[in-house]
Design an enzyme around this catalytic site. Sequence first.
Site, PDB file in Angstrom:
ATOM      1  N   GLU A 143       0.869  -1.184   0.000  1.00  6.54           N
ATOM      2  CA  GLU A 143       0.000   0.000   0.000  1.00  6.54           C
ATOM      3  C   GLU A 143       0.902   1.229   0.000  1.00  6.54           C
ATOM      4  O   GLU A 143       1.631   1.455   0.966  1.00  6.54           O
ATOM      5  CB  GLU A 143      -0.797  -0.041   1.301  1.00  6.54           C
TER       6      GLU A 143
ATOM      7  N   ASP B 198      -4.048  11.083   9.864  1.00  7.60           N
ATOM      8  CA  ASP B 198      -2.819  10.384  10.200  1.00  7.60           C
ATOM      9  C   ASP B 198      -2.155  10.931  11.447  1.00  7.60           C
ATOM     10  O   ASP B 198      -2.231  12.119  11.736  1.00  7.60           O
ATOM     11  CB  ASP B 198      -1.847  10.442   9.017  1.00  7.60           C
TER      12      ASP B 198
END
Length: 262
Positions: free
Chosen positions: A47, A58
């Site tokens: 990924e 994040d």
Amino acid sequence: MKNRIKTLLSNNKKGILSMYFTAGFPALKDTVTIAESLASAGADIIEIGIPYSDPVADGPTIQASNTVALKNGMRLSMLIEQVKQIRKTVDIPIILMGYINPVLQYGIEKFAKDAAEAGVDGVILPDMPMDEYLEHYKKLFDSLNLSNTFLISPTTSEERIRKIDQVTDGFIYAVSASSITGAKGKFEKQQLDYFDRIKNMKLRNPYLIGFGISNHDTFSMATKYGAGAIVGSAFVDLLKNSKDLKRDISAFVKSLKNGQSH
């Protein structure tokens, strides 16, 4: 054109390890080396994060890697070229993950076509609204055999999970906690209850568990519930401190899967 994600999942494989890292980090040209090292170390899915200046979901580790990658000059067009390079030696599924903004700037249709042509099997765009995807892009993605993965979290309603399951062709990304990304040592009881709840829904698609998977214990626990797990922050940390990418990546992947220490 085969889709490697569907092929992998159709074998009912358990213990799938998907590894996330940011393109162009630690250095601009490291993307290819990291992907090749992951494939040869035994990762199942790669990924690759599309760097973005404001990655709101994040945690500090991945945010910092985005900043470095952008300073290094990483751009989406360059990432697509790097995927072509990776495809010369790597045949496991490749997913591009990122926020919708850089993709909109690139042009979604152009992005989908260029990515599929380069050898990308799927995308994860967490902030693309599902209705918009269904109305405008699903036909295009299907025609290019590009899987689109949606995220669910402990607060996602059963109705929405069922709808996501209906429109998914690949896997569902089960976020383990309603928080930002980051490595954690173990799962809390409420997370395990949530994994149980999804397991008991008997969904059509398999799901991979992400956020908080950082070692063999959390990986094995996640694979008891889902088809596998996604490791991000802990891996990005390792890359940041690595003096020998190939060696360290190989040791890390083996330790996640088999519990051997580095």
